[in-house]
Enzyme design. Structure first.
Site, mmCIF file in Angstrom:
data_model
loop_
_atom_site.group_PDB
_atom_site.id
_atom_site.type_symbol
_atom_site.label_atom_id
_atom_site.label_comp_id
_atom_site.label_asym_id
_atom_site.label_seq_id
_atom_site.Cartn_x
_atom_site.Cartn_y
_atom_site.Cartn_z
ATOM 1 N N HIS A 1 16.266 36.056 52.452
ATOM 2 C CA HIS A 1 17.733 36.423 52.520
ATOM 3 C C HIS A 1 18.208 36.449 54.366
ATOM 4 O O HIS A 1 17.175 36.241 55.001
ATOM 5 C CB HIS A 1 17.752 37.811 51.989
ATOM 6 C CG HIS A 1 17.872 37.985 50.742
ATOM 7 N ND1 HIS A 1 17.224 37.803 49.885
ATOM 8 C CD2 HIS A 1 18.994 38.267 50.178
ATOM 9 C CE1 HIS A 1 17.401 37.928 48.762
ATOM 10 N NE2 HIS A 1 18.447 38.224 48.601
ATOM 11 N N LYS B 1 20.043 42.004 56.032
ATOM 12 C CA LYS B 1 19.232 42.864 54.703
ATOM 13 C C LYS B 1 18.354 43.817 55.131
ATOM 14 O O LYS B 1 17.361 44.005 55.853
ATOM 15 C CB LYS B 1 18.880 41.813 53.662
ATOM 16 C CG LYS B 1 18.601 42.524 52.551
ATOM 17 C CD LYS B 1 18.100 41.601 51.240
ATOM 18 C CE LYS B 1 17.951 42.197 50.104
ATOM 19 N NZ LYS B 1 18.934 42.949 49.507
HETATM 20 N N1 NDP Z 1 24.054 42.565 42.862
HETATM 21 C C1 NDP Z 1 24.537 41.497 43.571
HETATM 22 O O1 NDP Z 1 24.649 40.628 43.164
HETATM 23 C C2 NDP Z 1 24.330 41.687 45.025
HETATM 24 C C3 NDP Z 1 24.037 42.999 45.728
HETATM 25 N N2 NDP Z 1 23.863 43.193 47.011
HETATM 26 C C4 NDP Z 1 23.706 44.521 47.331
HETATM 27 O O2 NDP Z 1 24.714 45.006 47.639
HETATM 28 C C5 NDP Z 1 24.480 46.086 48.795
HETATM 29 C C6 NDP Z 1 25.369 45.592 50.030
HETATM 30 O O3 NDP Z 1 25.129 44.498 50.442
HETATM 31 P P1 NDP Z 1 26.231 43.995 51.643
HETATM 32 O O4 NDP Z 1 27.418 43.786 51.116
HETATM 33 O O5 NDP Z 1 25.372 42.721 52.354
HETATM 34 O O6 NDP Z 1 25.821 45.475 52.832
HETATM 35 P P2 NDP Z 1 26.801 45.812 53.997
HETATM 36 O O7 NDP Z 1 25.779 46.420 55.044
HETATM 37 O O8 NDP Z 1 27.598 44.514 54.657
HETATM 38 O O9 NDP Z 1 27.727 46.616 53.432
HETATM 39 C C7 NDP Z 1 27.445 47.749 53.022
HETATM 40 C C8 NDP Z 1 28.905 48.731 53.177
HETATM 41 O O10 NDP Z 1 28.475 49.982 52.506
HETATM 42 C C9 NDP Z 1 29.133 50.714 53.736
HETATM 43 N N3 NDP Z 1 28.759 52.410 53.485
HETATM 44 C C10 NDP Z 1 27.595 52.824 53.621
HETATM 45 N N4 NDP Z 1 27.693 53.990 53.132
HETATM 46 C C11 NDP Z 1 28.519 54.307 52.458
HETATM 47 C C12 NDP Z 1 29.350 55.333 51.714
HETATM 48 N N5 NDP Z 1 28.640 56.534 51.780
HETATM 49 N N6 NDP Z 1 30.482 55.116 51.190
HETATM 50 C C13 NDP Z 1 31.127 54.004 51.305
HETATM 51 N N7 NDP Z 1 30.566 53.088 52.122
HETATM 52 C C14 NDP Z 1 29.399 53.090 52.402
HETATM 53 C C15 NDP Z 1 28.558 50.311 55.112
HETATM 54 O O11 NDP Z 1 29.463 50.856 56.026
HETATM 55 P P3 NDP Z 1 28.674 51.177 57.432
HETATM 56 O O12 NDP Z 1 28.269 49.860 57.844
HETATM 57 O O13 NDP Z 1 29.709 51.758 58.357
HETATM 58 O O14 NDP Z 1 27.346 51.971 57.181
HETATM 59 C C16 NDP Z 1 29.019 48.811 54.560
HETATM 60 O O15 NDP Z 1 30.341 48.515 55.048
HETATM 61 C C17 NDP Z 1 23.120 45.894 49.269
HETATM 62 O O16 NDP Z 1 22.344 46.852 48.360
HETATM 63 C C18 NDP Z 1 22.591 44.530 48.480
HETATM 64 O O17 NDP Z 1 21.587 44.342 48.385
HETATM 65 C C19 NDP Z 1 24.331 42.121 48.177
HETATM 66 C C20 NDP Z 1 24.574 40.783 47.393
HETATM 67 C C21 NDP Z 1 24.782 40.563 46.036
HETATM 68 O O1 LIG Z 2 21.430 41.957 50.095
HETATM 69 C C1 LIG Z 2 21.869 40.717 49.717
HETATM 70 O O2 LIG Z 2 22.340 39.941 50.080
HETATM 71 C C2 LIG Z 2 21.515 40.552 48.171
HETATM 72 N N1 LIG Z 2 20.942 41.602 47.668
HETATM 73 C C3 LIG Z 2 20.501 41.555 46.427
HETATM 74 C C4 LIG Z 2 19.169 41.744 46.038
HETATM 75 O O3 LIG Z 2 18.487 42.490 46.781
HETATM 76 O O4 LIG Z 2 18.629 41.061 45.315
HETATM 77 C C5 LIG Z 2 21.091 40.352 45.524
HETATM 78 C C6 LIG Z 2 21.085 39.171 46.321
HETATM 79 O O5 LIG Z 2 20.065 38.462 46.371
HETATM 80 C C7 LIG Z 2 21.821 39.279 47.876
#
Ligand code: NDP
Ligand SMILES: O=C(O)C1=N[C@H](C(=O)O)C[C@H](O)C1
EC number: 1.17.1.8
Length: 269
Positions: free
Chosen positions: A158, A162
């Protein structure tokens, strides 16, 4: 699938990599209406001002309680972090909002406990460690292969922003493989790490390795070793658009569910 005209959606984590991609998807999607966003440290702004993108309606709430008590919401889509995701999911259940949770970090015990609350309310929802169809297929193929190849190692790769390791996808893959794989400690019985961590994390005797590098998005390789052969299953998300078909499909589908599903594979045909 539901014939309801428009599904009113709230996105938690709108400024994040996945939250912002989800908002762009909703803006173009048929049948979805973005009514609000949940973003800690932000309150009362318009989503279009927060993201600097014209044409997005709805306001931003600092927390899910305020959001769900003020807006009519059908579905919550959460891409935040494990702590916020759990709070938002609990609030969604309390208010009868259907959760679509992409945030990683939910244990099986937590999923069971949320499911039991949702069953009582006949509320549909999904927690999906990965919304990319190809990643889900690799999980399913790995489950099939593990029956014949108990010697397997997972390498997930990743981007270097992350926060969690191993990935939710790697854990879910290992859990599915555990259903068919004979429990086994891999490697030489007397192997020793001269550098701690060299053999990766131990999941039922199988090893999981996490790579974090700039340039990567989300990738996973599952290697199966047999006598004189090696089977490699690999998936690459080269763009976060790869997750959006699954997020859209899940958002539509939860409207017709009356329980909490764990994994996109459980709602695909
Ligand atoms: N299921 C799937 O297919 C996928 C899952 N993921 C998962 O999704 C999650 C997010 O990933 P990603 O977008 O890369 O992470 P990011 O860090 O880019 O985004 C997370 C966002 O959530 C915000 N945040 C934190 N706390 C809160 C809160 N209490 N209320 C609202 N917003 C909040 C953060 O703000 P701030 O930065 O100000 O703290 C940030 O903007 C991870 O757990 C990742 O593993 C990711 C990709 C695909
Ligand atoms: O944080 C990410 O980027 C992703 N998170 C998810 C995970 O923890 O598996 C899904 C995907 O791999 C991207």
């Amino acid at each position: 699938m539901t014939d309801k005209k428009t599904i009113r959606v709230v996105v938690a984590g709108p400024r994040g990599r996945m939250g912002s991609e989800t908002i762009r998807m909703i803006a173009k999607a048929e049948g979805l209406d973005l009514v609000a966003a949940i973003d800690h440290n932000h309150d009362g702004e318009r989503i279009e001002d927060l993201l600097g993108v014209a044409g997005l309606s709805g306001r931003v709430y600092a927390d899910s309680d305020a959001c769900f008590s003020n807006e009519e919401v059908d579905v919550l889509i959460d891409f935040t972090n494990p702590e916020a995701g759990k709070q938002n999911l609990q609030k969604a259940i309390d208010y009868g909002v259907r959760p679509v949770i992409g945030t990683s970090g939910f244990t099986n015990e937590e999923v069971k406990s949320y499911r039991s609350q949702m069953n009582d309310k006949k509320l549909g929802g999904i927690i999906a460690p990965n919304f990319a169809i190809g990643a889900v297929l690799v999980m399913k193929f790995s489950q099939m292969a593990a029956k014949y190849f108990p010697d397997a190692e997972i390498i997930e790769l990743h981007h270097d922003k992350k926060k969690d390791a191993p990935s939710g996808t790697a854990i879910k893959t290992a859990e599915l493989m555990m259903k068919t794989r004979e429990s086994k400690k891999q490697g030489a019985p007397d192997e020793k790490e001269t550098l701690p961590g060299a053999r990766g994390a131990d999941f039922d005797g199988m090893r999981i390795h996490s790579v974090r590098l700039p340039g990567l998005i989300a990738h996973q390789e599952v290697l199966f070793g047999g006598k004189g052969e090696l089977l490699t299953l690999r998936h690459d998300s080269m763009d976060r658009a790869s997750f959006m078909t699954g997020v859209y499909y899940a958002t539509k589908t939860v409207m017709d569910l009356d329980t909490l599903v764990y994994g996109l594979e459980n709602i695909l045909d």
